[in-house]
Design an enzyme around this catalytic site. Structure first.
Site, PDB file in Angstrom:
ATOM      1  N   ARG A 125       0.442  -0.778   0.005  1.00 62.26           N
ATOM      2  CA  ARG A 125      -0.199   0.124   0.093  1.00 62.26           C
ATOM      3  C   ARG A 125       0.681   1.323  -0.046  1.00 62.26           C
ATOM      4  NH1 ARG A 125      -2.287   0.292   4.807  1.00 62.26           N
ATOM      5  NH2 ARG A 125      -1.807   2.341   5.548  1.00 62.26           N
ATOM      6  N   GLU A 144       5.137   7.361   2.755  1.00 58.42           N
ATOM      7  CA  GLU A 144       6.054   5.821   2.480  1.00 58.42           C
ATOM      8  C   GLU A 144       5.047   4.485   1.878  1.00 58.42           C
ATOM      9  OE1 GLU A 144       6.343   4.566   6.187  1.00 58.42           O
ATOM     10  OE2 GLU A 144       3.476   4.380   6.763  1.00 58.42           O
ATOM     11  N   ASN A 146       4.173   0.640   2.292  1.00 60.69           N
ATOM     12  CA  ASN A 146       3.861  -0.722   3.132  1.00 60.69           C
ATOM     13  C   ASN A 146       4.065  -1.536   2.340  1.00 60.69           C
ATOM     14  OD1 ASN A 146       3.283   1.166   5.920  1.00 60.69           O
ATOM     15  ND2 ASN A 146       2.258   1.656   4.119  1.00 60.69           N
ATOM     16  N   SER A 151      -2.493  -2.801   5.799  1.00 65.49           N
ATOM     17  CA  SER A 151      -3.648  -2.817   6.621  1.00 65.49           C
ATOM     18  C   SER A 151      -5.223  -2.654   5.958  1.00 65.49           C
ATOM     19  CB  SER A 151      -3.826  -3.316   7.723  1.00 65.49           C
ATOM     20  OG  SER A 151      -3.392  -2.040   8.278  1.00 65.49           O
ATOM     21  N   LYS A 305      12.616   2.735   5.509  1.00 62.73           N
ATOM     22  CA  LYS A 305      12.695   4.184   4.736  1.00 62.73           C
ATOM     23  C   LYS A 305      14.145   5.069   4.208  1.00 62.73           C
ATOM     24  CE  LYS A 305       8.617   5.326   7.341  1.00 62.73           C
ATOM     25  NZ  LYS A 305       8.406   3.152   7.215  1.00 62.73           N
ATOM     26  N   LYS A 364      12.583  10.423  10.767  1.00 56.53           N
ATOM     27  CA  LYS A 364      11.686   9.092  10.230  1.00 56.53           C
ATOM     28  C   LYS A 364      12.908   7.460  10.973  1.00 56.53           C
ATOM     29  CE  LYS A 364       8.100   9.320   7.640  1.00 56.53           C
ATOM     30  NZ  LYS A 364       7.616   9.090   5.991  1.00 56.53           N
ATOM     31  N   GLU A 368       7.323   0.646  10.979  1.00 55.61           N
ATOM     32  CA  GLU A 368       5.941   0.649  10.396  1.00 55.61           C
ATOM     33  C   GLU A 368       5.176   0.789  12.030  1.00 55.61           C
ATOM     34  OE1 GLU A 368       5.961   0.861   7.180  1.00 55.61           O
ATOM     35  OE2 GLU A 368       8.280   0.539   6.829  1.00 55.61           O
ATOM     36  N   GLY A 369       3.931   1.069  11.178  1.00 57.31           N
ATOM     37  CA  GLY A 369       2.289   0.396  12.765  1.00 57.31           C
ATOM     38  C   GLY A 369       2.400   2.203  13.279  1.00 57.31           C
ATOM     39  N   ARG A 450      -8.082   7.442   5.183  1.00 53.82           N
ATOM     40  CA  ARG A 450      -7.916   8.286   6.365  1.00 53.82           C
ATOM     41  C   ARG A 450      -7.422   9.125   7.129  1.00 53.82           C
ATOM     42  NH1 ARG A 450      -2.873   4.697   7.780  1.00 53.82           N
ATOM     43  NH2 ARG A 450      -2.694   4.725   6.066  1.00 53.82           N
TER      44      ARG A 450
END
Length: 474
Positions: A125, A144, A146, A151, A305, A364, A368-369, A450
């Site tokens: 994604r 970024e 993923n 998810s 990254k 950064k 992740e997350g 989002r």
């Protein structure tokens, strides 16, 4: 970026009534999370936070994001196959970042033994924000990509019906019809199914590596259910289970509880806290097998990254996509400014720039997350502490993207509906499958929007900051 609900956001009573209807529809559609009090159980569930109205997204930028996704798929796949580039790019990072170093150790062990898998599957994604330019126009800029456990494809497939319902209740049927069809869970399952088919064993199963405490289980179940509809069975196990009951035969075929595994789909394993010593051993066992990993370890490293920053250097994209100038131009157009913090003059200059203008940059780490980035004064303090240390190489610096805020109403369990200034992040889901050197699938399969309050600098839905949304093309 105006939409037609400005006046509706003024009427508190109407908002509350709409919110009640929207929440009931979300529950009916399966826009669900387990509760933080009982993350291992589905006995009590709640709705996943979402916006009351769809949020404005420029049509041209939505189309641009979709158009470049196949290029990003190709790029990630190419990077994952270039062991020399990964080693050179991550050499300074792995000295100071133990998590990336452990992943890289497994990568080296697998290369040394010889890669057993012949089919490769990418479910990724790519996430963007809309930079507001001085002339008022907007530009698509990548945050970024993923490459592991990307998810919300499942829940994003369920939310369009909720926003269509809200707009229909208001008599806005024309506007309701503009909410885009979106079914990433079907597309992601299609990629897994293709990899399963190419693996070539009719009785083999898909192993989904899950966390014990998984609030976002319904997002994962959406993909499992799509696979079951194709008569492909999924078993959910933890790393610990793999450690205890997983095994390889002499051909390095993977077995779990005595059942052959065709595809391993990771929804765990992307943060340091996900690994004990036992879990690292389980990851190595999985990587050594000929099962199709999603992602394999090299593809997870391709999503770091540091790799993202290195790809923005002049000439690097061209080396991965030779003879494809249009693809290179599409990719480069989405890049924000990215800077290495490796020891040396280049890194020193980047740090000086960021300390002088902290509101223009984000620091950064290789994580992740969500919820890991540093901004403003916190970033300055970190850079002052890191500037003479090798540890700085485990971070990258990125230009801060400044989108144009808009008003919407965020709905969260236990909180009153309130209208606030928001910004959005758009994700496009990509799927590719490669057999040997032949790419047999490369496509985009849907989107995720989002939205969060402007005061929240970092963090996604799972981190409890952003909420699910739908783009309203403007």
């Amino acid at each position: 970026m105006a939409t037609g609900w400005g006046s509706l956001l003024q009427d508190e009573q109407q908002l509350e009534e709409l919110a009640r209807q929207a929440v009931d529809r979300a529950l009916a559609e399966g826009v669900l999370l387990r509760t933080s009090q009982a993350p291992s159980s589905s006995h009590v569930v709640s709705y996943a936070p979402f916006t009351l109205f769809p949020s404005p997204v420029p049509s041209a930028l939505l189309e641009q994001a979709y158009a470049v996704q196949a290029d990003f798929n190709l790029l990630v796949d190419a990077v994952s196959q270039n062991a020399v580039f990964l080693e050179q790019t991550l050499s300074s990072t792995i000295k100071r970042d133990s998590f990336t170093a452990r992943l890289f150790d497994i990568h080296k062990q697998v290369l040394k033994e010889g890669i057993a898998q012949t089919v490769f599957l990418g479910l990724n994604r790519s996430d963007y924000m809309f930079q507001c330019n001085p002339d008022g126009s907007a530009a698509l800029k990548q945050i970024e990509i993923n490459t592991v456990s990307a998810s919300f494809g499942g829940l994003a497939s369920r939310t369009p019906a909720v926003h269509r319902h809200v707009l229909s209740v208001l008599g806005k049927t024309k506007e309701a019809a503009k909410i885009l069809f979106n079914n990433p869970s079907k597309g992601l399952a299609m990629g897994i199914a293709k990899a399963w088919e190419l693996y070539g064993s009719a009785n083999a199963q898909v192993l989904l590596i899950a966390q014990e405490k998984e609030r976002n289980i319904f997002d994962q179940r959406a993909i499992e259910n799509e696979l079951l509809a194709r008569n492909i069975h999924v078993i959910r196990r933890r790393f610990e289970d793999v450690s205890e009951k997983g095994s390889l035969d002499q051909d390095r075929r993977l077995f779990m509880d005595g059942r052959e595994i065709a595809v391993v789909y990771f929804r765990d394993g992307y943060m340091p806290g996900h690994y004990s010593l036992q879990n690292w051993e389980a990851r190595l066992l999985l990587e050594r097998s000929c099962a199709v990993k999603c992602p394999d370890i090299a593809t997870q490293l391709a999503g770091t990254k540091k790799v993202q920053q290195e790809l923005s250097r002049v000439g690097v994209l061209e080396s991965f996509l030779p003879g494809q100038p249009e693809a290179v131009a599409r990719l480069r157009a989405t890049f924000a400014g990215l800077y290495s913090l490796d020891l040396g003059e280049e890194g020193d200059q980047a740090i000086t720039k960021a300390i002088a203008a902290p509101s223009c940059f984000v620091l950064k780490p290789q994580r992740e997350g969500g919820g890991n980035n540093l901004y403003g004064e916190e970033m300055v303090q970190a850079l002052e502490r890191l500037k003479d240390s090798e540890e700085r190489a485990s971070y990258i610096l990125m230009e801060k993207i400044e989108p144009e805020p808009f008003r919407n109403c965020l709905l969260r369990p236990g909180s009153p509906a309130r209208v606030i200034q928001c910004i959005s992040e758009l994700g496009i889901f990509g799927v590719y499958v490669r057999e040997g050197k032949t790419l047999v699938m490369n496509k985009h399969v849907g989107h995720l929007l989002r939205t969060k309050a402007i005061e929240h600098a970092d963090g996604g839905v799972a981190a409890g900051v952003a909420v699910l949304d739908n783009p309203y093309p403007v």
